[in-house]
Write a protein that holds these residues in place. Structure first.
Motif, PDB file in Angstrom:
ATOM      1  N   PHE A 190       0.810  -1.219   0.000  1.00 54.23           N
ATOM      2  CA  PHE A 190       0.000   0.000   0.000  1.00 54.23           C
ATOM      3  C   PHE A 190       0.847   1.274   0.000  1.00 54.23           C
ATOM      4  O   PHE A 190       0.295   2.372  -0.089  1.00 54.23           O
ATOM      5  N   TYR A 191       2.153   1.110   0.069  1.00 59.89           N
ATOM      6  CA  TYR A 191       3.039   2.282   0.106  1.00 59.89           C
ATOM      7  C   TYR A 191       2.973   3.044  -1.221  1.00 59.89           C
ATOM      8  O   TYR A 191       3.142   2.475  -2.288  1.00 59.89           O
ATOM      9  N   GLY A 192       2.694   4.350  -1.124  1.00 62.15           N
ATOM     10  CA  GLY A 192       2.645   5.195  -2.310  1.00 62.15           C
ATOM     11  C   GLY A 192       1.441   4.977  -3.197  1.00 62.15           C
ATOM     12  O   GLY A 192       1.419   5.453  -4.341  1.00 62.15           O
ATOM     13  N   ARG A 193       0.419   4.302  -2.716  1.00 62.22           N
ATOM     14  CA  ARG A 193      -0.735   3.969  -3.555  1.00 62.22           C
ATOM     15  C   ARG A 193      -1.957   4.844  -3.279  1.00 62.22           C
ATOM     16  O   ARG A 193      -3.038   4.587  -3.813  1.00 62.22           O
ATOM     17  N   ARG A 194      -1.799   5.886  -2.481  1.00 58.39           N
ATOM     18  CA  ARG A 194      -2.906   6.819  -2.245  1.00 58.39           C
ATOM     19  C   ARG A 194      -2.985   7.809  -3.393  1.00 58.39           C
ATOM     20  O   ARG A 194      -1.993   8.439  -3.761  1.00 58.39           O
ATOM     21  N   ILE A 195      -4.161   7.946  -3.961  1.00 59.85           N
ATOM     22  CA  ILE A 195      -4.364   8.865  -5.078  1.00 59.85           C
ATOM     23  C   ILE A 195      -4.782  10.236  -4.529  1.00 59.85           C
ATOM     24  O   ILE A 195      -5.218  10.344  -3.381  1.00 59.85           O
ATOM     25  N   PRO A 196      -4.652  11.297  -5.320  1.00 59.16           N
ATOM     26  CA  PRO A 196      -5.181  12.601  -4.896  1.00 59.16           C
ATOM     27  C   PRO A 196      -6.675  12.481  -4.614  1.00 59.16           C
ATOM     28  O   PRO A 196      -7.447  12.095  -5.485  1.00 59.16           O
ATOM     29  N   SER A 197      -7.067  12.790  -3.390  1.00 56.08           N
ATOM     30  CA  SER A 197      -8.431  12.515  -2.942  1.00 56.08           C
ATOM     31  C   SER A 197      -9.150  13.782  -2.506  1.00 56.08           C
ATOM     32  O   SER A 197      -8.526  14.809  -2.232  1.00 56.08           O
ATOM     33  N   LYS A 198     -10.468  13.680  -2.445  1.00 55.03           N
ATOM     34  CA  LYS A 198     -11.301  14.769  -1.959  1.00 55.03           C
ATOM     35  C   LYS A 198     -12.258  14.231  -0.896  1.00 55.03           C
ATOM     36  O   LYS A 198     -12.451  13.023  -0.769  1.00 55.03           O
ATOM     37  N   LEU A 215     -11.493   4.905 -10.450  1.00 54.39           N
ATOM     38  CA  LEU A 215     -11.501   4.249 -11.752  1.00 54.39           C
ATOM     39  C   LEU A 215     -10.583   4.967 -12.743  1.00 54.39           C
ATOM     40  O   LEU A 215      -9.820   4.335 -13.474  1.00 54.39           O
ATOM     41  N   ALA A 216     -10.656   6.292 -12.753  1.00 49.94           N
ATOM     42  CA  ALA A 216      -9.849   7.065 -13.691  1.00 49.94           C
ATOM     43  C   ALA A 216      -8.363   6.867 -13.429  1.00 49.94           C
ATOM     44  O   ALA A 216      -7.566   6.698 -14.354  1.00 49.94           O
ATOM     45  N   ASN A 217      -7.962   6.897 -12.174  1.00 47.99           N
ATOM     46  CA  ASN A 217      -6.550   6.669 -11.843  1.00 47.99           C
ATOM     47  C   ASN A 217      -6.115   5.270 -12.262  1.00 47.99           C
ATOM     48  O   ASN A 217      -5.011   5.075 -12.776  1.00 47.99           O
ATOM     49  N   ALA A 218      -6.975   4.289 -12.044  1.00 45.53           N
ATOM     50  CA  ALA A 218      -6.630   2.916 -12.414  1.00 45.53           C
ATOM     51  C   ALA A 218      -6.578   2.738 -13.926  1.00 45.53           C
ATOM     52  O   ALA A 218      -5.768   1.966 -14.444  1.00 45.53           O
ATOM     53  N   LEU A 219      -7.408   3.469 -14.655  1.00 50.92           N
ATOM     54  CA  LEU A 219      -7.428   3.362 -16.114  1.00 50.92           C
ATOM     55  C   LEU A 219      -6.171   3.935 -16.759  1.00 50.92           C
ATOM     56  O   LEU A 219      -5.859   3.617 -17.910  1.00 50.92           O
TER      57      LEU A 219
END
Length: 410
Positions: A190-198, A215-219
Motif C-alpha cells: 500500500f506504500y505510495g498507492r494513495r491517489i489525490p483525494s477529496k 476508476l480514472a486513476n486505475a485506467l
C-alpha cells in the motif's frame, strides 16, 4: 602540265605540325574534363553515403527495413550479408528502444500514484482508448483493487498476505479522506498507492465522484483489465490465484441492480431526472462492483446521466446505491450479471449492514460465505458467488490472519 599547280613542299610539311599544335592546345581541356568527371563521381558517392546515414539516424523501424533491403540488393553477395546483419542489429536496437519508450508511456512511472491533475483533466486522460488493442510489448492483464476508505486500510496485513507473490498481476489504489495523513511502511504493498483525494460524505453524490476518481486513476495503467471496488472493512474469501482467475475468465461484469418498490427503492427517484431517466428505469444495488475495462471507461466518460445525479440526487436519494446500477441497467445490461461479488449482511435491518467482530470470525462462518450460495457464472450454475465480504472490524484481524492459511488458502 599547263594549268596544274605544283604542291608546295613547305605547306605539306606544316600540316602535321599544325595538327600536333592543335592537340597540344586541347590537352589541358581533356585533363580538366577528366578531373571534373572524377570529382563529380567522388562527390556523388559521398552524398549518397551521407543521405543513407541520415536515413538511418532519422527513420522509424519500418523505414529501416526498407533502407536495409535496398542497400543489400545493391551490394555484392559477400558484403550484403554483413551489411544486412548490421542493419538488422540496428533495427532491433531501435525497435527495442521504441517499445521501451512506449511501455514507459503506458505504465505508471513509479510506485507512487500521486499527481497534480484536477478531476476534469484526470477523467479526460483516462478516457483515451488506443485504436490498436494489442500491446507492442509483453504484459500481463492486471486486476485493479480500489480501496475507498476514511483513513488507512485497517485490515492491510491480511491483504498483504493475499497479494504476496503475485506482483505484476495487480494494482492498488487508495482513496482516503484528505484529513488522514498517515503513511505506510515502504515495504508495504500500500506504500505510495494513495491517489489525490477529496472529501467524501456518506450518502452524498461525492462518494460516486470518488469512485469515478479511483476508476480514472486505475485506467491510466493500460494493463489494468478488471476493477474491484473495496472498503477498509472488506476481506478476500479466496486466495489471489482463484480470485484473479474468476475475474479474468468471467464474460460478465458484476454490478448489482434491481427494481425495488417502496420508499428505499423507487421512493428515492427524483422526477426532475426525467425524461432522460424514467421511474421504471430506476435501479438500486450495492456500490461494491467488479467490472471490466470497457465498462470502467463508460462510467468515467459519462456526463449526461451522471450530471442528473449530481444535480438532483440529494438528501435521501443516496447516489452511490443508484447511479451505477441505473446507468448500467439502461445502457449495458446485456453484459452485466446483476449481482455483486462482495457479500454483505443486511438481515439485521437499518441503514447500515451488519458488522463482524473478533468473536464472529470462525472457520465455519468463513466457509459459509465461500460456498453456501447459488448463482450463475458464465452460463452455468455455481456455488461460488462471492469473492469478498464486509464489514469486518479492525479487531477481527487477528483471527482472520489465523484462519486465512487453512480456510482462504493464503
Amino acid at each position: 602540265m599547263k594549268g596544274e599547280r605544283c604542291p608546295n613542299p613547305i605547306a605539306s610539311l606544316m600540316k602535321p605540325m599544325n595538327s600536333h599544335f592543335q592537340f597540344r592546345n586541347l590537352l589541358p581541356y581533356f585533363v580538366f574534363f577528366a578531373f571534373g568527371v572524377a570529382f563529380g563521381v567522388i562527390i556523388s558517392v559521398n552524398l549518397q553515403n551521407y543521405s543513407f546515414t541520415l536515413q538511418l539516424n532519422k527513420s522509424s523501424p519500418s523505414t529501416l527495413s526498407l533502407s536495409s533491403s535496398s542497400s543489400s540488393s545493391s551490394s555484392s553477395s559477400s558484403s550484403s550479408s554483413s551489411s544486412s546483419s548490421s542493419l538488422d542489429d540496428l533495427q532491433l536496437a531501435n525497435d527495442t528502444a521504441y517499445i521501451d519508450e512506449l511501455e514507459k508511456d503506458l505504465t505508471p512511472k513509479s510506485a507512487s500514484v500521486m499527481h497534480n491533475m484536477e478531476d476534469e483533466e484526470l477523467l479526460w486522460r483516462a478516457s483515451m482508448v488506443p485504436k490498436i488493442r494489442e500491446f507492442p510489448f509483453r504484459t500481463a492483464p492486471k486486476v485493479a483493487f480500489m480501496f475507498l476508505t476514511k483513513g488507512p486500510v485497517s485490515l492491510a496485513p491480511l491483504w498483504e498476505k493475499f497479494f504476496k507473490g503475485y506482483e505484476g498481476l495487480y494494482s492498488i489504489y487508495v482513496h482516503s479522506n484528505p484529513p488522514y495523513n498517515g503513511s505506510e511502511p515502504e515495504d508495504s504493498v500500500f506504500y505510495g498507492r494513495r491517489i489525490p483525494s477529496k472529501e467524501v460524505k456518506w450518502g452524498d453524490v461525492n462518494m460516486v465522484e470518488a469512485e469515478r476518481r479511483l476508476l480514472a486513476n486505475a485506467l491510466l495503467d493500460h494493463s489494468n483489465q478488471r476493477f474491484v471496488l473495496l472498503s477498509e472493512a472488506c476481506i478476500p474469501l479466496f486466495n489471489f490465484n482463484f480470485t484473479y482467475t474468476y475475474l479474468m475468465k468471467s464474460r460478465k461484469t458484476f454490478v448489482e441492480a434491481y427494481d425495488l418498490p417502496g420508499p428505499v427503492g423507487r421512493g428515492r427517484y427524483q422526477s426532475k431526472m426525467g425524461p432522460l431517466i424514467k421511474i421504471d428505469q430506476w435501479r438500486k444495488g450495492s456500490q461494491w462492483f467488479q467490472i471490466d475495462r470497457e465498462l470502467a471507461l463508460e462510467i468515467i466518460s459519462d456526463k449526461l446521466y451522471f450530471s442528473k445525479f449530481q444535480r438532483y440526487c440529494k438528501g435521501q436519494c443516496y447516489a452511490d446505491e443508484h447511479y451505477i446500477p441505473t446507468y448500467v441497467s439502461m445502457k449495458f445490461w446485456k453484459r452485466n450479471s446483476n449481482r455483486t461479488l462482495t457479500w454483505v449482511d443486511w438481515s439485521r435491518g437499518g441503514p447500515h449492514p451488519a458488522r463482524f467482530m473478533r468473536t464472529d470470525v470462525t472457520p465455519e462462518f468463513l466457509n459459509k460465505l465461500r460456498s453456501e450460495s447459488s448463482c450463475e457464472y458464465n452460463g452455468m450454475a455455481n456455488t461460488t458467488c462471492f469473492l469478498f465480504a464486509r464489514k469486518f472490524l479492525p479487531h477481527s484481524l487477528e483471527r482472520l490472519l489465523l484462519f486465512a492459511p487453512k480456510v482462504m488458502r493464503f
